[in-house]
Design an enzyme around this catalytic site. Structure first.
Site, PDB file in Angstrom:
ATOM      1  N   HIS A   1      27.604  48.837  39.504  1.00  0.00           N
ATOM      2  CA  HIS A   1      26.828  48.548  40.711  1.00  0.00           C
ATOM      3  C   HIS A   1      26.888  49.688  41.721  1.00  0.00           C
ATOM      4  CE1 HIS A   1      30.855  47.050  42.122  1.00  0.00           C
ATOM      5  NE2 HIS A   1      30.448  47.592  43.247  1.00  0.00           N
TER       6      HIS A   1
ATOM      7  N   ASP B   1      30.353  45.937  34.266  1.00  0.00           N
ATOM      8  CA  ASP B   1      30.322  46.600  35.571  1.00  0.00           C
ATOM      9  C   ASP B   1      31.055  47.944  35.547  1.00  0.00           C
ATOM     10  OD1 ASP B   1      29.652  47.033  38.165  1.00  0.00           O
ATOM     11  OD2 ASP B   1      30.974  45.522  39.034  1.00  0.00           O
TER      12      ASP B   1
ATOM     13  N   SER C   1      35.261  50.102  45.238  1.00  0.00           N
ATOM     14  CA  SER C   1      34.676  49.868  43.918  1.00  0.00           C
ATOM     15  C   SER C   1      34.715  51.131  43.080  1.00  0.00           C
ATOM     16  CB  SER C   1      33.227  49.381  44.061  1.00  0.00           C
ATOM     17  OG  SER C   1      33.177  48.149  44.722  1.00  0.00           O
TER      18      SER C   1
END
Length: 592
Positions: free
Chosen positions: A173, A204, A282
């Site tokens: 993402h 992911d 992230s």
């Protein structure tokens, strides 16, 4: 008596006590932190002769007045002690001595000037920290309301880390719908253009590389460690919001189970930790106390009733992604078994299924028609084991010492196209099947995998296909509550009957004279065209383009119909496209 009376305030310290405080402060300054990311700061050199060191006071009472030297020595430059004291005061390590003490020391002793501090030699860093990079990405998302164009671009920053083979890992993402990706190393002022090699939407994870050789100089790749145990210490390294430099948060592994991956809309093995994971973390590595990576930070739980719950992608999932790319040259995804199953914890249900007391397993409810399992398995079969591992009545299998985990973990360890031995109970008979595993084919896909959305326009009616990003764009993040009930029912329960089946809807109607009365049709499924069922958007476009009938008749959900004169509809389509600045009546994928 008045001369001996002590004034109010704190009792002045003896020189021995002052030296004791000074040494205590120095010890704290030299031992700033402990653990894998300790920072050692050397003490500033002082003069050779001992002198009266007076730390700055923070208690009650007024500060001591210091008498000025009435007869200063002429042409004496500022002593090295003065310059050194300013330096240490700014860093907050030491308190500066008083002017009188400094002047006396300058008269009686010779100062020893310390060399300037070199931060490259002061800060000791674990090599894995130098491998953590900051990811800058420019995104251009598709516009699901106006499928022929894209949204305004925006920028984001996240984290990543260097692994072997001149590659960088980050979250999927973080680089989704990217138009440009740049990487910056720790302590560098240069941003390097990166190329996206693979994006794994389910897990992911994304893999990047940089063509510039300078980027790889002086950096050791991160090494992967084993799956951690509960209560093992982990440190999350990255570039979260709140600053531009690297950030370190620490915690322990608090849970390990099959988790719901928000971005991938899948369920894979995940670690829960109590270290803070914020926006920008992230893609950053989670490092154990031996300096090895045990996971990738990717999401956290935000709720008014919970605190400090972050999630990490563990090494088995990461290695599956890397080996999949190395084996196939591209990301092929995680396979699934292709069945919906039911627990058999009720004793009466087990007896009705013909199971013996020593047999355990789960009952098959439905089988996906597109899955290879549909050729050999039947509904109401009881799955007893997968690849030799027995499955319990609640659908779990043994996992390390004293732990159990969902048997989908065994499936996720396989690769697309691999075979698995499945033992089932059918009519009190045990059967074994060697089943080829495939990826999941959803009727409403969770991702469009970077492709622009498909569309087809005729007489102002805009047809498109339904996906989870489309529902989220139309109804917001709470689409599961606000979207039409029939679309949600198909999203949650419907299965694709064929590999190329799609859910086609009338997205909107671009108002024109020919479509008067149809303006209110929004996101309604198209069931048939001129009596023929609509299988996918491309088949609908082909049927409309080749139609020679007098009328175009679209059968919609809720028993609605749309009827248009064929020649008039086709002739007015070009004018409608020009009015709304639409370049083509259909997307590029429908033209081939």
């Amino acid at each position: 008596m008045g001369e001996n009376k002590r004034k109010r305030g704190r009792k002045p310290k003896t020189p021995a006590e002052e030296n004791k405080d000074f040494l205590y402060t120095t010890a704290k300054a030299n031992d700033v932190a402990s653990g894998p990311f300790s920072v050692t700061v050397p003490a500033t050199e002082t003069t050779a002769e001992p002198k009266d060191l007076s730390p700055s006071r923070r208690g009650r009472g007024r500060p001591r007045k210091v008498k000025k030297n009435k007869n200063p020595r002429p042409n004496i430059a500022a002593s090295p002690e003065r310059r050194g004291s300013r330096h240490t005061e700014q860093n907050g390590d030491f308190a500066h001595p008083t002017s009188a003490t400094t002047t006396m020391a300058a008269i009686t002793t010779t100062a020893v000037v310390s060399e300037p501090v070199s931060w490259e030699t002061v800060v000791k860093v674990v090599p894995s920290m130098d491998a953590v990079v900051k990811v800058f990405c420019v995104h251009t998302e598709p516009n699901f309301s106006l499928m022929w164009q894209r949204k305004r671009q925006y920028s984001s920053s996240s984290s990543g880390f260097i692994i072997g083979g001149r590659r960088v890992l980050t979250n999927a993402h973080s680089v989704e719908h990217h138009t440009q990706v740049k990487l910056k190393k720790r302590g560098s002022d240069t941003k390097y253009l990166a190329t996206v090699l693979a994006i794994g939407t389910e897990c992911d994870i994304a893999m990047l590389t940089v063509s510039d050789d300078e980027f790889w100089e002086g950096v050791s790749p991160v090494e992967f460690g084993d799956l951690p145990a509960l209560q093992d210490a982990v440190t999350v390294v990255g570039y979260p919001i709140g600053g531009d430099t690297i950030s370190v948060t620490s915690g322990v592994v608090s849970r390990m189970e099959i988790l719901s991956y928000v971005h991938g809309s899948t369920e894979l093995l995940g670690l829960q930790i109590d270290a803070a994971i914020n926006s920008g973390n992230s893609g950053g590595p989670a490092i154990n106390d031996r300096g090895k990576c045990v996971g990738i930070a990717f999401q956290s739980l935000k709720h008014e009733y919970v605190e400090n719950i972050g999630y990490v992608i563990p090494t088995p999932v990461i290695m599956h992604f890397i080996k999949d790319y190395e084996k196939n040259g591209a990301y092929t995804g995680f396979p699934i078994l292709g069945v919906e199953w039911q627990k058999i914890e009720n004793p009466d249900l087990r007896m009705a299924m013909g199971m013996r007391p020593d047999q355990k397993g789960v009952r098959i409810r439905r089988i996906e028609p597109t899955a290879p399992e549909s050729q050999v398995l039947n509904p109401s079969d009881v799955i007893l084991s997968f690849d030799g591992v027995n499955i319990a009545n609640d659908g779990t299998v043994p996992f390390r010492h004293g732990e159990r985990i969902g048997f989908s973990y065994l499936v996720s360890q396989k690769y697309t196209g691999d075979y698995a031995l499945v033992k089932v109970l059918r009519d009190s008979e045990v059967l074994e099947f060697n089943i080829r595993l495939a990826a999941h084919k959803r009727l409403i896909p969770a991702h469009i995998k970077g492709r622009p959305p498909s569309y087809f326009i005729i007489a102002g009616l805009v047809f498109t296909t339904v996906s989870v990003p489309y529902l989220r764009s139309e109804y917001g993040k709470d689409y599961e509550f606000d979207a039409p009930v029939k679309l949600l029912d198909k999203h949650l329960h419907a299965m694709a009957e064929s590999v190329d089946e799609q859910l086609v809807v009338v997205s909107q109607v671009l108002v024109a004279d020919i479509n008067i009365g149809y303006e209110d049709i929004v996101n309604t499924q198209v069931l048939a065209f001129n009596g023929k069922p609509v299988k996918n958007l491309k088949s609908l476009a082909c049927m409309v383009e080749s139609c020679d009938d007098e009328y175009l008749k679209f059968e919609l959900e809720y028993q609605q119909i749309v009827v248009l004169h064929t020649k008039t509809a086709k002739s007015t389509t070009l004018d409608i496209l020009t009015t709304h600045c639409i370049p083509s009546a259909m997307s590029e994928d429908l033209k081939t």
